[in-house]
Design an enzyme around this catalytic site. Structure first.
Site, PDB file in Angstrom:
ATOM      1  N   ASP A   1      16.041  27.438  25.099  1.00 57.94           N
ATOM      2  CA  ASP A   1      17.128  27.711  23.772  1.00 57.94           C
ATOM      3  C   ASP A   1      16.130  27.161  22.578  1.00 57.94           C
ATOM      4  OD1 ASP A   1      19.012  27.685  22.477  1.00 57.94           O
ATOM      5  OD2 ASP A   1      19.756  25.774  22.598  1.00 57.94           O
TER       6      ASP A   1
ATOM      7  N   HIS B   1      13.149  36.035  19.705  1.00 60.22           N
ATOM      8  CA  HIS B   1      13.227  36.070  21.197  1.00 60.22           C
ATOM      9  C   HIS B   1      12.370  36.877  21.655  1.00 60.22           C
ATOM     10  CE1 HIS B   1      17.541  35.177  20.963  1.00 60.22           C
ATOM     11  NE2 HIS B   1      18.020  36.020  20.124  1.00 60.22           N
TER      12      HIS B   1
ATOM     13  N   LEU C   1       5.680  31.776  44.057  1.00 56.48           N
ATOM     14  CA  LEU C   1       6.869  31.584  43.354  1.00 56.48           C
ATOM     15  C   LEU C   1       8.306  32.498  43.668  1.00 56.48           C
ATOM     16  CD1 LEU C   1       7.918  29.585  40.898  1.00 56.48           C
ATOM     17  CD2 LEU C   1       6.955  31.216  39.429  1.00 56.48           C
TER      18      LEU C   1
HETATM   19  C1  IPE Z   1      22.237  28.582  26.585  1.00 51.15           C
HETATM   20  O1  IPE Z   1      21.898  28.476  25.263  1.00 51.15           O
HETATM   21  C2  IPE Z   1      22.148  29.838  27.101  1.00 51.15           C
HETATM   22  C3  IPE Z   1      20.799  30.465  27.242  1.00 51.15           C
HETATM   23  C4  IPE Z   1      19.464  29.868  26.872  1.00 51.15           C
HETATM   24  C5  IPE Z   1      20.606  31.655  27.762  1.00 51.15           C
HETATM   25  P1  IPE Z   1      22.716  28.832  23.988  1.00 51.15           P
HETATM   26  O2  IPE Z   1      22.093  28.619  22.872  1.00 51.15           O
HETATM   27  O3  IPE Z   1      23.827  30.027  24.178  1.00 51.15           O
HETATM   28  O4  IPE Z   1      23.910  27.603  24.127  1.00 51.15           O
HETATM   29  P2  IPE Z   1      24.833  26.850  23.106  1.00 51.15           P
HETATM   30  O5  IPE Z   1      25.824  28.095  22.644  1.00 51.15           O
HETATM   31  O6  IPE Z   1      24.220  26.356  21.845  1.00 51.15           O
HETATM   32  O7  IPE Z   1      25.608  25.745  23.822  1.00 51.15           O
HETATM   33  C1  IPE Z   2      17.969  31.034  23.353  1.00 50.23           C
HETATM   34  O1  IPE Z   2      17.650  30.956  22.058  1.00 50.23           O
HETATM   35  C2  IPE Z   2      18.158  32.512  23.805  1.00 50.23           C
HETATM   36  C3  IPE Z   2      19.319  33.022  24.313  1.00 50.23           C
HETATM   37  C4  IPE Z   2      20.637  32.271  24.450  1.00 50.23           C
HETATM   38  C5  IPE Z   2      19.208  34.421  24.641  1.00 50.23           C
HETATM   39  P1  IPE Z   2      18.921  31.022  20.920  1.00 50.23           P
HETATM   40  O2  IPE Z   2      18.917  32.300  20.613  1.00 50.23           O
HETATM   41  O3  IPE Z   2      20.015  30.403  21.359  1.00 50.23           O
HETATM   42  O4  IPE Z   2      18.075  30.062  19.718  1.00 50.23           O
HETATM   43  P2  IPE Z   2      18.891  29.249  18.744  1.00 50.23           P
HETATM   44  O5  IPE Z   2      19.667  28.017  19.606  1.00 50.23           O
HETATM   45  O6  IPE Z   2      19.979  29.964  18.009  1.00 50.23           O
HETATM   46  O7  IPE Z   2      17.735  28.573  17.980  1.00 50.23           O
HETATM   47 MG    MG Z   3      20.479  28.470  21.338  1.00 51.12          MG
END
Ligand code: IPE
Ligand code: IPE
Ligand code: MG
Length: 255
Positions: free
Chosen positions: A24, A41, A135
């Protein structure tokens, strides 16, 4: 759980056998640089490569990465479509490399949500790498812990309705056998980057006794030393699985 089972959850040098990560913070990483979320990303993919390489070299058995949740469809459609393209491009580029490195690729989640082309690539990747023995890399895509339990319930209910199974034969072990990760060890170490301290519908069933580690480091910044810190924290914990600390220390437990 018997003593042997407890022992088998811990490797010789106390390394986790299975690490599960919520990657995240990509969006915030990009925003901090006044860049579009897509940039974050893309940077996140580089971290994936780094972490996979590290785990393969450290003799970790399973690495599960949460790439796209069943709730991530709620994002703006441009972001969803960018993530899908990135997913496809990454698979196209990386599968041969994974194979050369003896890494087995697996996907968990509801693949029917993806395009035919992507679904095809996913199964090709799995087939191509299925006999690899280093792995196991599990990518959770269109995955949700609730989805996983629901699909397990459906399979079990199907067997009950055809008479293959009696309701009193539904045990924890049986439910486990119908979940996505049935054949793999449960995660020992859970890591969430990006500072949030929640599970966000990741592996709800399998995380029952997993050690949790949260870091505010954003996923694109997560490097080898960040992972070392997480593993160090894991190694310093005493896992009890319901026993007392003394029982675990003296290995006197038989349940
Ligand atoms: C969780 O992250 C899902 C992934 C990393 C794929 P999110 O960014 O979607 O989670 P929330 O919405 O903050 O809980
Ligand atoms: C996690 O990073 C990647 C996915 C959920 C695909 P985020 O896109 O949730 O990044 P933040 O939380 O908005 O910074
Ligand atoms: Mg996120």
């Amino acid at each position: 759980m018997s003593t042997n089972e407890v022992d088998s959850l811990i490797t010789e040098n106390n390394m986790p056998r299975h690490i599960a990560i919520i990657m995240d913070g990509n969006g915030r990483w990009a925003q901090k640089r006044l860049m579009p979320r897509a940039f974050g990303h893309q940077a996140g993919v580089k971290t994936v490569r780094r972490v996979v390489e590290y785990c393969a070299n450290q003799d970790i058995e399973v690495l599960t990465l949460f790439a796209f949740s069943s709730e991530n469809w709620r994002r703006p459609k441009e972001e969803v479509s960018l993530l899908m393209s990135l997913f496809m491009a990454t698979l196209q580029r990386e599968i041969d490399k994974l194979n050369r490195n003896n890494i087995r690729l697996r996907f968990i989640g509801d693949r029917q949500g993806f395009s035919e082309k992507l679904q095809k690539k996913m199964s090709e990747g799995e087939i191509q790498t299925q006999n690899n023995t280093a792995l196991t890399l599990v990518i959770a895509a269109n995955y949700g812990g609730r989805w996983d339990m629901t699909q397990a319930c459906q399979s079990v209910a199907e067997k009950v309705s055809t008479g293959q199974l009696q309701p009193n034969q539904i045990t924890e072990t049986l439910i486990n056998q119908h979940l996505s990760l049935a054949d793999l060890p449960e995660p020992d170490l859970f890591i969430r980057t990006g500072g949030e301290q929640r599970v966000s519908n990741f592996m709800l069933w399998q995380l029952a006794y997993t050690e949790m580690y949260f870091t505010s480091t954003l996923w694109p910044d997560f490097d080898q030393s960040s992972l070392d810190d997480a593993i160090k924290s894991f190694k310093n914990r005493q896992r009890r699985f319901g026993h007392t600390g003394e029982q675990v220390l003296t290995k006197s437990v038989t349940l």
